[in-house]
Design an enzyme around this catalytic site. Sequence first.
Site, PDB file in Angstrom:
ATOM      1  N   LYS A  38       0.825  -1.219   0.000  1.00 59.92           N
ATOM      2  CA  LYS A  38       0.000   0.000   0.000  1.00 59.92           C
ATOM      3  C   LYS A  38       0.862   1.272   0.000  1.00 59.92           C
ATOM      4  O   LYS A  38       2.070   1.217   0.165  1.00 59.92           O
ATOM      5  CB  LYS A  38      -0.957  -0.018   1.191  1.00 59.92           C
TER       6      LYS A  38
HETATM    7  C1  LIG Z   1      -5.671  -4.023   0.763  1.00 57.81           C
HETATM    8  C2  LIG Z   1      -7.124  -3.844   0.744  1.00 57.81           C
HETATM    9  C3  LIG Z   1      -7.956  -4.275   1.794  1.00 57.81           C
HETATM   10  C4  LIG Z   1      -7.483  -5.150   2.911  1.00 57.81           C
HETATM   11  O1  LIG Z   1      -6.397  -4.680   3.627  1.00 57.81           O
HETATM   12  P1  LIG Z   1      -5.446  -5.718   4.390  1.00 57.81           P
HETATM   13  O2  LIG Z   1      -4.537  -4.828   5.194  1.00 57.81           O
HETATM   14  O3  LIG Z   1      -4.719  -6.504   3.340  1.00 57.81           O
HETATM   15  O4  LIG Z   1      -6.290  -6.581   5.264  1.00 57.81           O
HETATM   16  C5  LIG Z   1      -9.303  -3.947   1.748  1.00 57.81           C
HETATM   17  N1  LIG Z   1      -9.827  -3.268   0.712  1.00 57.81           N
HETATM   18  C6  LIG Z   1      -9.084  -2.860  -0.323  1.00 57.81           C
HETATM   19  C7  LIG Z   1      -9.725  -2.087  -1.433  1.00 57.81           C
HETATM   20  C8  LIG Z   1      -7.708  -3.148  -0.363  1.00 57.81           C
HETATM   21  O5  LIG Z   1      -6.987  -2.760  -1.410  1.00 57.81           O
END
Ligand SMILES: *Cc1c(COP(=O)(O)O)cnc(C)c1O
Length: 373
Positions: free
Chosen positions: A187
Amino acid sequence: MRDYIRINQPCIDKEELRAVEEVLLSGILTDKNGMGPRVMEFERAFAKFIGVKHAIAVSSGTAALHAALLAAGVREGDEVVLPSFTFSATAEAVVLCGAKPVFADIDPETFSINADTIGRVLSSKTKAIIPVHLYGRPADMAPILEIARERGIVVIEDAAQAHGASLGGKMAGGMGDMGCFSFYGAKNMTTGEGGMVTTSDDDYAEALRAIRTHGESRPYWTVRLGHNYRMTEIAAAMGLVQLQKLPRMLERRRENAARLSEALSMIGKLSIPRDPEGGSNSWYVYTVRLIGANAGRRNKVVEKLRSKNIDAQVYYETPVHLQPFYMERFDLRAGMLPETEKASRQVFSLPVHPMVEPDDIEYMANTLRKLIR
Ligand SMILES: *Cc1c(COP(=O)(O)O)cnc(C)c1O
């Protein structure tokens, strides 16, 4: 051959190492039911960045979504409206509450659900709406908030890809009743695994802090159903450094996206991403759509790019409503969400993360130009 250009890559240097080392040597790795000194500091800094009163650090973006839905009181018998064109975690959090996910189609411009598509699936059972700021582009929030307010529906933003995106003078995650962030390794900012819920509502904040640690209002005093969704001091220390670096990292993403748009705009046959009017994209990934004669060649183009060491990715090739668990459990089938299904066949994403250099952009644009001529 060039080095592989990964779709996303964490930007970690000595600062994160030092911050993590300090925590490890301090002997306090988690503290006070997930409210240790680094977690508290990270929460204060994050709330300030988003422009909300509270931020509650949790162990992942999925935990953030689940905790937010629980705090909103979502349970069996309720419906939650969300896109199918998202990572499955968005829908999973709804099912974990015992509620029914109701998928709305996307707006082909933003790739997110909008007031019109949401309006078509609202019912008297709708308890919450989860707009997803997909690829870092904010959903068109004002009309969504308006229909939600009229009916007393809670709006939870999935801002897992949208740290630093904004619209109408507000940050993603600061527009709805609650905002959910992820700090997964790929991210815009990361703690390895981690998440955050943002809100300006005192009651939601109190509920979220309890849910994070077994529904306890004080140690060993459970007042509601919760979970262990605590963030470690190690993750929070890293998050503090990453948050400080975020504006610079976003600027790099923005520059890369602008450079790529300039190089690709000459090609045509491609629909390229932009900032929303009166706002900004966080450029989590740079997502294009193949149009015209190339529309059916997406998988071929992606395969070719990958063979040239460009980590092109398809987010998301199978929309959630067509994944086996969801199809079977909720009786869903192909053809229900035409814009979602069309986008899932036509889009692919290119890297614009801070480690991507100007000559990488040139290489990607030239490679793509040859493939879709
Ligand atoms: C990455 C992501 C999540 C989940 O996050 P995690 O930290 O991997 O549990 C939820 N929604 C979207 C749109 C994402 O890109």
